[in-house]
Design an enzyme around this catalytic site. Structure first.
Site, PDB file in Angstrom:
ATOM      1  N   LYS A 227       0.772  -1.103  -0.038  1.00 52.52           N
ATOM      2  CA  LYS A 227      -0.081  -0.113   0.125  1.00 52.52           C
ATOM      3  C   LYS A 227       0.788   1.057  -0.044  1.00 52.52           C
ATOM      4  CE  LYS A 227      -3.945   0.273   2.693  1.00 52.52           C
ATOM      5  NZ  LYS A 227      -4.529   0.328   3.681  1.00 52.52           N
TER       6      LYS A 227
ATOM      7  N   HIS B 286      -3.173 -38.498   9.403  1.00 55.51           N
ATOM      8  CA  HIS B 286      -1.890 -39.364   9.733  1.00 55.51           C
ATOM      9  C   HIS B 286      -1.039 -38.397  10.217  1.00 55.51           C
ATOM     10  CE1 HIS B 286      -3.379 -42.980   7.157  1.00 55.51           C
ATOM     11  NE2 HIS B 286      -4.241 -41.853   6.656  1.00 55.51           N
TER      12      HIS B 286
ATOM     13  N   LYS C  33       8.847  -4.742  14.148  1.00 58.49           N
ATOM     14  CA  LYS C  33       9.563  -4.228  12.959  1.00 58.49           C
ATOM     15  C   LYS C  33      10.381  -3.071  13.216  1.00 58.49           C
ATOM     16  CE  LYS C  33       5.604  -5.190   9.678  1.00 58.49           C
ATOM     17  NZ  LYS C  33       4.677  -4.570   8.763  1.00 58.49           N
TER      18      LYS C  33
ATOM     19  N   GLU D 187       9.923  -5.805   4.215  1.00 58.28           N
ATOM     20  CA  GLU D 187       9.966  -7.208   3.547  1.00 58.28           C
ATOM     21  C   GLU D 187       9.692  -6.925   1.782  1.00 58.28           C
ATOM     22  OE1 GLU D 187       8.662  -7.805   7.535  1.00 58.28           O
ATOM     23  OE2 GLU D 187       8.184  -6.677   6.074  1.00 58.28           O
TER      24      GLU D 187
ATOM     25  N   GLY E 262      -5.577  -5.024   5.100  1.00 58.18           N
ATOM     26  CA  GLY E 262      -4.689  -5.653   4.419  1.00 58.18           C
ATOM     27  C   GLY E 262      -5.088  -7.212   4.441  1.00 58.18           C
ATOM     28  N   ARG E 263      -5.825  -7.666   5.685  1.00 60.29           N
ATOM     29  CA  ARG E 263      -6.295  -9.125   5.517  1.00 60.29           C
ATOM     30  C   ARG E 263      -7.588  -9.107   4.628  1.00 60.29           C
ATOM     31  NH1 ARG E 263      -5.401  -6.849  10.086  1.00 60.29           N
ATOM     32  NH2 ARG E 263      -7.166  -6.540  11.891  1.00 60.29           N
TER      33      ARG E 263
ATOM     34  N   GLU F  28      -4.991 -12.132  13.555  1.00 66.80           N
ATOM     35  CA  GLU F  28      -4.430 -10.624  13.687  1.00 66.80           C
ATOM     36  C   GLU F  28      -5.650  -9.806  13.838  1.00 66.80           C
ATOM     37  OE1 GLU F  28      -1.415  -9.171  10.816  1.00 66.80           O
ATOM     38  OE2 GLU F  28      -2.996  -8.356   9.811  1.00 66.80           O
TER      39      GLU F  28
END
Length: 519
Positions: free
Chosen positions: A203, A377, A486, A209, A260-261, A346
């Protein structure tokens, strides 16, 4: 904003639920409940747009549901929901609306045409889809690399993988989020610069990152002989100036009211549109919109996201379940658990309410999972015979997209049987083969895994998270907990090069010295 700030623990219904758990809930047994009520499965199943849910194997009854509905009323859930769809600043700490619902509303849909943002939303969508069709028709582009992190990665990656049946032939999609260079390096080794399109999703165009990966991708492109940054890079950002400085001319923006999510419905969904095409992307939005309308208009007693959110509050605070497991019985949904982790933890992993007061209740559970039958399993042993109960969610798709004979009945039989086994159990006097049973699960059914059904399922989950967050009295739309690490990383990174540990605690200093550069 008229949204009331009434926390669940401050209501009469909360005290009544506590009493109900102590007097009846603690001894509740699913096997006895089914034996006593032949209509339980029907009464506790809901059909919402594109999603069927059997909630009958959960540890609740009509009395529990009635008290939870009373709780919703006393907490002001309907008013909070209405505030969401009215575009009020339900994200109070940032003073923002949360209008992801507007991104998937038809231009002339209820409430959409009245919003001043609607025209810009539709214009951006049309421009993005036109670009997607242009790239899909360009046979020189064979690989698309999405570089983003968090909401700019998890949602689009999950959706592209889930809708692999609809992906354009000859196009391959890669997702890079980790600042660990091993991830990007592995992707770049398989690419040719002249056939690759990079999407930089940030954004602000400053996400650490993402920008580290973007700069490395640009460097690789140029060192590999590429000379057309503008033609092979696009940006999903609001910082057009920074993207242009990078060399990017094609940008698609979104708005500060898109978390964001919750952003895969916006320009962040460009990789989805590139993968499945404009028509299918619109179907994806339409499925989500149908669930929006269900959540917005359906009475709470028959409202699937509301019932799920209330069940989550019941389990977390009265049944003591600290986690919930997700088991999609469809290989294409293998990234769904990771996506849902961000969406719920979050959003609702908070310790204060909307007014900043410490919570007196438990908020988000831990979400985890793996596609079935792999999970059977691996960790299902603990679900069946472990010392702690964990609610499990099965997600089944009735119709397969493949033509391999015999596979789908085996897959579906396993899903149904596991839900049955968790509930009924099996006694063993010797103990080692004893299955206690009475272990809860929910069972979701999609007819097929299509853009429309996936859109509806994800929107259902968004509103479920909103519901449980509203009941707990928290803001589900901020994420301050992401920031501290961060900030500290920006201080530690140069110390790794210099060895300076002044002012650090002893443990951090020792790690900097051990992992830092050695001359």
């Amino acid at each position: 904003m008229t949204d009331p700030l009434i926390r669940c623990d401050e209501t009469a219904a909360w005290a009544a639920l506590r009493d109900h758990q102590q007097t009846a809930g603690a001894a509740f047994d699913l096997r006895q409940a089914f034996a006593a009520d032949a209509g339980r499965a029907q009464a506790l199943s809901l059909q919402a747009p594109h999603v069927f849910a059997d909630l009958s194997k959960n540890l609740w009854d009509a009395r529990t549901q009635a008290l939870l509905l009373q709780l919703a009323a006393e907490c002001g859930l309907q008013a909070h929901r209405d505030a969401l769809f009215a575009g009020e600043p339900v994200n109070a700490t940032e003073g923002r609306a949360a209008m992801h619902w507007l991104l998937r509303a038809p231009a002339a849909g209820p409430g959409a045409s009245a919003r001043p943002e609607a025209a810009e939303v539709q214009a951006t969508l049309q421009a993005m889809l036109a670009y997607a069709e242009q790239v899909r028709a360009d046979h020189t582009i064979t690989d698309v690399v999405n570089i983003g992190i968090g909401g700019s990665d998890l949602g689009p990656q999950m959706a592209v993988k889930a809708l692999a049946e609809h992906v354009a032939p000859g196009k391959h999609f890669h997702f890079v989020s980790n600042v660990d260079g091993h991830e990007l390096d592995a992707v770049l080794k398989a690419l040719a610069p002249e056939h690759t399109l990079f999407l930089i999703a940030s954004k602000t165009f400053t996400t650490a990152e993402t920008m580290a990966n973007a700069q490395s991708a640009k460097r690789w492109y140029q060192q590999s002989g590429g000379n057309d940054i503008a033609g092979h890079f696009a940006a999903l950002t609001t910082n057009v100036a920074a993207a242009r400085s990078f060399g990017i001319e094609t940008t698609f923006g979104f708005w500060d009211w898109v978390g964001g999510r919750y952003s895969m419905w916006s320009a962040i969904g460009l990789p989805i549109a590139l993968a499945i095409g404009a028509e299918n992307f619109r179907a994806f939005l339409a499925g989500a919109h149908a669930m929006d309308e269900h959540f917005r208009t359906e009475p709470l007693a028959r409202n699937l996201p509301v019932q799920l959110g209330l069940l989550d509050v019941w389990y977390r605070n009265f049944k003591g379940f600290g986690s919930r497991s997700i088991a999609p019985y469809h290989a294409a949904l293998n990234r769904l658990p990771a996506y849902l982790q961000q969406l719920e933890m979050e959003s609702n992993g908070k310790r204060v309410d909307r007014a900043g007061r410490p919570l007196a209740v438990a908020s988000s559970p831990v979400l985890w999972g793996e596609p079935g039958t792999n999970g059977q399993h691996a960790y299902f042993q603990m679900l069946h015979q472990g010392t702690e109960g964990v609610p499990l969610e099965f997600i089944a798709v009735r119709e397969a997209a493949h033509g391999l004979p015999g596979h789908q009945p085996k897959l579906l039989a396993n899903a149904i049987a596991q839900a049955q086994a968790l509930m009924v159990g099996q006694p063993d006097p010797g103990g080692h083969k004893d299955f206690p049973g009475n272990r809860p699960s929910s069972f979701f059914v999609l007819e097929r895994l299509t853009p429309e059904t996936l859109g509806a399922f994800i929107a259902m989950y968004e509103h479920r998270v909103f519901t449980s967050g509203a009941i707990c009295g928290i803001n589900s739309f901020d994420q301050w907990g992401v920031e501290l690490g961060k900030v500290l990383a920006r201080d530690i990174e140069p110390r790794l090069a210099t060895g300076d540990v002044a002012g650090l605690d002893a443990s951090t200093a020792a790690l900097v010295q051990r992992l830092g550069h050695k001359a």
